[in-house]
Design a protein around this motif. Structure first.
Motif, mmCIF file in Angstrom:
data_model
loop_
_atom_site.group_PDB
_atom_site.id
_atom_site.type_symbol
_atom_site.label_atom_id
_atom_site.label_comp_id
_atom_site.label_asym_id
_atom_site.label_seq_id
_atom_site.Cartn_x
_atom_site.Cartn_y
_atom_site.Cartn_z
ATOM 1 N N LYS A 275 -34.392 39.990 3.553
ATOM 2 C CA LYS A 275 -33.753 40.831 2.686
ATOM 3 C C LYS A 275 -33.261 42.240 3.544
ATOM 4 C CE LYS A 275 -32.047 42.047 -1.371
ATOM 5 N NZ LYS A 275 -30.578 41.596 -1.906
ATOM 6 N N LEU A 276 -31.807 42.287 3.631
ATOM 7 C CA LEU A 276 -31.430 43.510 4.148
ATOM 8 C C LEU A 276 -31.379 44.666 3.354
ATOM 9 C CD1 LEU A 276 -30.837 44.225 7.205
ATOM 10 C CD2 LEU A 276 -28.216 43.892 6.569
ATOM 11 N N SER A 277 -32.018 45.738 3.629
ATOM 12 C CA SER A 277 -32.152 46.643 2.540
ATOM 13 C C SER A 277 -30.872 47.827 3.244
ATOM 14 C CB SER A 277 -33.455 47.592 2.570
ATOM 15 O OG SER A 277 -33.985 47.871 3.846
ATOM 16 N N TYR A 278 -30.821 48.779 2.764
ATOM 17 C CA TYR A 278 -29.948 49.863 2.916
ATOM 18 C C TYR A 278 -30.488 50.924 3.985
ATOM 19 C CZ TYR A 278 -28.012 49.042 -1.712
ATOM 20 O OH TYR A 278 -27.513 48.312 -2.679
ATOM 21 N N LEU A 279 -29.671 51.498 4.699
ATOM 22 C CA LEU A 279 -30.020 52.530 5.779
ATOM 23 C C LEU A 279 -31.036 53.513 5.371
ATOM 24 C CD1 LEU A 279 -26.964 52.599 7.996
ATOM 25 C CD2 LEU A 279 -28.962 51.452 8.570
ATOM 26 N N SER A 280 -31.748 53.896 6.077
ATOM 27 C CA SER A 280 -32.680 55.225 5.762
ATOM 28 C C SER A 280 -31.590 56.508 5.468
ATOM 29 C CB SER A 280 -33.777 55.475 6.605
ATOM 30 O OG SER A 280 -33.172 55.961 8.132
ATOM 31 N N GLY A 281 -32.272 57.325 4.965
ATOM 32 C CA GLY A 281 -31.330 58.590 4.738
ATOM 33 C C GLY A 281 -30.778 59.471 5.733
ATOM 34 N N VAL A 282 -31.833 58.913 7.017
ATOM 35 C CA VAL A 282 -31.596 59.756 8.080
ATOM 36 C C VAL A 282 -30.398 59.095 8.893
ATOM 37 C CG1 VAL A 282 -32.554 60.630 10.501
ATOM 38 C CG2 VAL A 282 -33.616 60.742 8.484
ATOM 39 N N GLU A 283 -30.609 57.780 8.777
ATOM 40 C CA GLU A 283 -29.552 56.928 9.454
ATOM 41 C C GLU A 283 -28.299 56.886 8.879
ATOM 42 O OE1 GLU A 283 -33.008 53.553 10.840
ATOM 43 O OE2 GLU A 283 -31.626 53.251 9.252
ATOM 44 N N ILE A 297 -25.840 73.659 4.992
ATOM 45 C CA ILE A 297 -26.744 72.954 4.042
ATOM 46 C C ILE A 297 -25.824 72.431 2.984
ATOM 47 C CG2 ILE A 297 -28.728 73.016 2.366
ATOM 48 C CD1 ILE A 297 -29.906 75.318 4.241
ATOM 49 N N ALA A 298 -24.877 73.208 2.409
ATOM 50 C CA ALA A 298 -24.097 72.880 1.283
ATOM 51 C C ALA A 298 -23.119 71.656 1.620
ATOM 52 C CB ALA A 298 -22.963 74.033 1.009
ATOM 53 N N GLU A 299 -22.764 71.477 2.846
ATOM 54 C CA GLU A 299 -21.848 70.251 3.406
ATOM 55 C C GLU A 299 -23.067 69.090 3.598
ATOM 56 O OE1 GLU A 299 -18.915 70.386 3.093
ATOM 57 O OE2 GLU A 299 -18.833 72.347 3.099
ATOM 58 N N ILE A 300 -24.321 69.253 3.855
ATOM 59 C CA ILE A 300 -25.292 68.151 4.034
ATOM 60 C C ILE A 300 -25.373 67.719 2.655
ATOM 61 C CG2 ILE A 300 -27.588 67.493 4.420
ATOM 62 C CD1 ILE A 300 -25.869 68.093 6.978
ATOM 63 N N ASP A 301 -25.550 68.550 1.540
ATOM 64 C CA ASP A 301 -25.752 68.180 0.107
ATOM 65 C C ASP A 301 -24.693 67.366 -0.190
ATOM 66 O OD1 ASP A 301 -28.254 69.523 0.088
ATOM 67 O OD2 ASP A 301 -27.420 71.097 -0.887
ATOM 68 N N ALA A 302 -23.457 67.595 0.125
ATOM 69 C CA ALA A 302 -22.293 66.922 -0.109
ATOM 70 C C ALA A 302 -22.122 65.575 0.397
ATOM 71 C CB ALA A 302 -21.020 67.585 0.173
ATOM 72 N N LEU A 303 -22.839 65.549 1.464
ATOM 73 C CA LEU A 303 -22.995 64.097 2.179
ATOM 74 C C LEU A 303 -23.818 63.322 1.320
ATOM 75 C CD1 LEU A 303 -22.880 65.087 6.064
ATOM 76 C CD2 LEU A 303 -21.146 63.724 4.751
ATOM 77 N N ILE A 305 -24.585 63.309 -1.743
ATOM 78 C CA ILE A 305 -23.844 62.920 -2.923
ATOM 79 C C ILE A 305 -22.981 61.780 -2.463
ATOM 80 C CG2 ILE A 305 -22.391 63.867 -4.920
ATOM 81 C CD1 ILE A 305 -23.588 66.441 -4.691
ATOM 82 N N ILE A 306 -22.224 61.999 -1.606
ATOM 83 C CA ILE A 306 -21.230 60.852 -1.181
ATOM 84 C C ILE A 306 -22.121 59.546 -1.037
ATOM 85 C CG2 ILE A 306 -19.775 60.007 0.542
ATOM 86 C CD1 ILE A 306 -18.775 62.853 0.930
ATOM 87 N N GLU A 307 -23.303 59.822 -0.149
ATOM 88 C CA GLU A 307 -23.974 58.503 -0.084
ATOM 89 C C GLU A 307 -24.435 57.618 -1.241
ATOM 90 O OE1 GLU A 307 -28.425 57.470 1.829
ATOM 91 O OE2 GLU A 307 -27.789 59.507 2.078
ATOM 92 N N GLU A 308 -25.023 58.466 -1.994
ATOM 93 C CA GLU A 308 -25.361 57.940 -3.415
ATOM 94 C C GLU A 308 -24.493 57.320 -4.189
ATOM 95 O OE1 GLU A 308 -28.430 57.070 -5.783
ATOM 96 O OE2 GLU A 308 -28.719 57.786 -3.832
ATOM 97 N N LYS A 309 -23.094 58.117 -4.184
ATOM 98 C CA LYS A 309 -22.143 57.524 -5.220
ATOM 99 C C LYS A 309 -21.620 56.281 -4.513
ATOM 100 C CE LYS A 309 -20.627 61.387 -7.903
ATOM 101 N NZ LYS A 309 -19.129 61.750 -8.290
ATOM 102 N N ALA A 310 -21.454 56.263 -3.004
ATOM 103 C CA ALA A 310 -20.863 55.180 -2.329
ATOM 104 C C ALA A 310 -21.743 53.732 -2.549
ATOM 105 C CB ALA A 310 -20.714 55.544 -1.008
ATOM 106 N N GLY A 311 -23.122 54.043 -3.291
ATOM 107 C CA GLY A 311 -23.877 52.773 -3.421
ATOM 108 C C GLY A 311 -24.854 52.771 -1.917
ATOM 109 N N ARG A 312 -24.679 53.498 -1.222
ATOM 110 C CA ARG A 312 -25.130 53.565 0.360
ATOM 111 C C ARG A 312 -24.993 52.414 1.026
ATOM 112 N NH1 ARG A 312 -31.435 54.024 -0.942
ATOM 113 N NH2 ARG A 312 -31.553 54.202 1.424
ATOM 114 N N LEU A 313 -23.745 51.997 0.834
ATOM 115 C CA LEU A 313 -23.300 50.795 1.563
ATOM 116 C C LEU A 313 -22.858 51.040 2.946
ATOM 117 C CD1 LEU A 313 -20.689 48.591 -0.595
ATOM 118 C CD2 LEU A 313 -23.075 48.068 0.250
ATOM 119 N N THR A 314 -23.067 50.462 3.952
ATOM 120 C CA THR A 314 -22.954 50.887 5.332
ATOM 121 C C THR A 314 -21.451 50.904 5.720
ATOM 122 O OG1 THR A 314 -24.851 49.522 6.026
ATOM 123 C CG2 THR A 314 -23.322 50.242 7.604
#
Length: 668
Positions: A275-283, A297-303, A305-314
């Motif tokens: 079962k292939l899981s999502y990439l880790s947060g760092v990856e 830091i503000a831009e990292i937080d935006a990234l 949010i994008i990761e979470e909203k995109a479903g963490r899809l590669t």
């Protein structure tokens, strides 16, 4: 050369050139991130041991229950083997030390077949662990669309291709997997045509001929030669055409050939998949940032949010990363742009990818890309139309020239508002200045740079992810499917584009329970039958022994021609005829006699070809009925003495004689 056998050397040189160009479907991803644990586990499942750098990752693997008959460990010669692997650079598989005998393999297979399913509790976990077969050379990877299954298989194939004679990559889509499997004939140098029958003393049935062709390929894979067979995106365990198990195509497990499968199915062939899981947060952050590592830091937080909203899809993360690297925009502004992009109202059916139905943010991300293309190249940009028309092509790589031709046939349409034009102008400031009106090469290059498409090892080809193709189809651009069929009809080539020719036929005829998508004029249909459908059916039957698919194609083609013929015979009432009371109502056959005759003769040709193919499969009674219909049409239009009519009567005589012989043999 010393023995004077130049032909062997030439054949080997030709084979090596073919392998260098066609062994892998995609170039290696130089920016591949993570998946160390998954790569180590795949190596352990396929080989039964791990070597080199993967050995250091072994401790990360999840603990498995012990198996009685399988012992994994190092032999005394393992160090020498490792040195040999490190120093060896030629094509070929290094020796792999197996820790079990053939008898033990058979016993394990017997135990798996007769293992009774436990009732819940802890025993269910034990049952699942018994499905995983280590060292038998078969592994399965499962996961959602766009999560990176193909990337994982590709990276594994590139890392370990020196252990195999060749990597054989097969698309696993249910409508195409049989053809893709038989396409291995060129790599394995096997003849799978209908003329290569073992028993030539009698006429074999269609099913026997198909099984013989498959067995010749499978026999090559079962020789003592290591191949890596990769089945990418296996859609079903059963073939779409005849509902036979896909497992029947594969060689027995435990041999030198290894099988690697990727699928969205939860389970395949009673194997416990990886079962292939999502990439880790760092990856994931590394994939989106790319070479830019100085975000505040503000831009990292935006990234995040994008990761979470995109479903963490590669796939989504890769598109975001390309947008940040190609455009003068920061993550927070990109997030705001995606959120403000209106989403389209699309009716999803149960058969569509569930991931797109629930991930609105991903659809908005696609629309932002399309809007950027439109701003860079004007409304209805070539790049956007290439994406939209790609959804109707086959899952294989698409020739850029064919894709561009189809895109040019799609009418331009722009529904953007003044607000979005202003927003995108500010967002892409400086981007469009370096891009004037784009040719097909420039448009395809932009698709590659934004990760909406990926390059192919075939020069002049690109490939689209299935998620993007599904969205392109559901977006519902008028004329996109027709444009694809017309492009294939005008420039398609059987040896080069057979998958896309089949895709055009699926759109035109429907097949099975699938609806027709494209409606052509009679003149266009006749041209397509002559230039595409008849050559495809004969080529599929003769070259690959795919008798059932070829005959079904000709049957649905006959139905389409008969439906067009019935429409020609239906009375046509024009507005001009209403004022001319003395003029009788005419039919299209009377208004267009030459076109109607051409339609009838085309139907006779299809019927005659079907009869001749029935002759080669021993279906004499069906062939007799078909050829009589063809003779009736030819006699009515061309006459008794026309060469085509005479040739059809000769076919009828042969069928009648063989049918009489069968009846005599049966009665005796």
């Amino acid at each position: 050369m010393k023995l004077g056998r130049r032909s062997v050397l030439e054949q080997l040189t030709k084979w090596r050139d073919m392998v260098d160009k066609e062994e892998f479907p995609f170039p290696r991803n130089e920016n591949f991130i993570g998946r160390k644990k998954e790569l180590s586990e795949l190596e352990f499942i396929l080989f039964g041991d791990i070597t080199g750098e993967s050995e250091r990752d072994y401790f990360e693997l999840k603990a498995r229950s012990k198996r009685k008959n399988l012992t994994v460990g190092w032999s005394k010669s393992s160090l020498a083997e490792e040195r040999h692997r490190a120093s060896g650079s030629r094509k070929g598989k290094e020796p792999v030390i197996w820790k079990e005998s053939e008898k033990e393999i058979e016993m394990q297979s017997f135990e798996r077949q007769h293992y009774q399913r436990p009732k819940g509790g802890q025993n269910s976990r034990r049952k699942r662990s018994k499905k995983t077969v280590y060292g038998k050379g078969v592994a399965c990877v499962t996961g959602d669309s766009g999560i990176g299954k193909t990337e994982l298989l590709l990276e594994f194939a590139y890392r370990f291709h020196q252990r195999y004679k060749m990597v054989l990559w097969i698309g696993g889509e249910s409508q195409y997997i049989r053809q893709n499997y038989l396409n291995l004939r060129s790599f394995l140098e096997v003849d799978v045509g209908v003329g290569n029958s073992i028993d030539k003393s009698r006429i074999n049935g269609f099913e026997e001929q198909e099984e013989a062709a498959i067995s010749r390929v499978r026999k090559e894979l079962m020789r003592n030669i290591p191949f890596l067979v990769v089945i990418d995106n296996l859609e079903s365990e059963k073939d779409w055409w005849d509902q036979k198990l896909v497992m029947d195509l594969l060689p027995r497990f435990g041999g030198e050939t290894h099988i690697l499968i990727s699928t969205r199915l939860p389970c395949v062939m009673n194997l416990e998949p990886l079962k292939l899981s999502y990439l880790s947060g760092v990856e994931a952050m590394s994939l989106m940032q790319g070479s830019i590592n100085d975000y505040p830091i503000a831009e990292i937080d935006a990234l995040r949010i994008i990761e979470e909203k995109a479903g963490r899809l590669t796939l989504a993360l890769a598109i975001v990363g390309s947008m940040l690297s190609e455009l003068p925009i920061n993550p927070s502004r990109l997030l705001d742009t995606i959120n403000r992009m209106p989403s389209r109202d699309i009716l999803w059916s149960d058969r569509e990818v569930h991931l797109l139905r629930k991930n609105t943010f991903l659809l908005q991300l696609f629309e932002v890309c399309f809007s950027i293309f439109d701003h860079a190249d004007g409304p209805g940009s070539l790049a956007m139309r290439m994406v939209l028309v790609s959804g109707w092509f086959a899952p294989a790589a698409i020739p850029i020239s064919l894709l561009s031709l189809a895109a040019h046939k799609v009418p331009k349409k722009h529904n953007g508002t003044q607000f979005w034009r202003k927003l995108l102008h500010s967002l892409t400031c400086g981007f469009s200045s370096s891009y004037s009106k784009r040719s097909e090469v420039e448009a395809s290059s932009m698709l590659l740079r934004f990760n909406l498409a990926r390059s192919s090892t075939k020069e002049g080809y690109i490939h689209f992810n299935e998620l993007i193709k599904v969205y392109a189809r559901k977006r519902g651009v008028t004329g996109a499917a027709n444009a694809m069929v017309q492009a294939v009809a005008s420039r398609g080539s059987l040896p080069l584009h057979s998958e896309h020719v089949w895709a055009a036929c699926f759109l035109l005829f429907g097949f099975g329970n699938n609806p027709k998508v494209v409606e052509l004029r009679v003149s266009e249909l006749l041209c397509l039958v002559k230039q595409v459908i008849l050559p495809l059916a004969i080529w599929t039957f003769v070259t690959f022994s795919r008798c059932g698919a070829a005959l079904e194609l000709l049957r649905v083609c006959t139905d389409a021609l008969e439906a067009a013929d019935q429409a020609f015979l239906t009375p046509v009432e024009k507005w001009l005829d209403k004022s001319l009371c003395w003029k009788p109502i005419q039919t299209n056959a009377q208004l267009n006699p030459y076109l109607w005759e051409e339609l009838a003769l085309s139907r006779a040709t299809v019927l005659e070809i079907r009869a001749k193919l029935m002759l080669r499969g021993g279906q004499f009674d069906i062939g007799d009925d078909l050829i009589r219909k063809a003779i009736f049409i030819r006699t009515s239009i061309c006459g008794e003495d026309h060469p085509d009519t005479i040739a059809a009567r000769e076919t009828l005589s042969k069928l009648t004689r063989l049918l009489a012989n069968v009846e005599t043999h049966t009665s005796s």
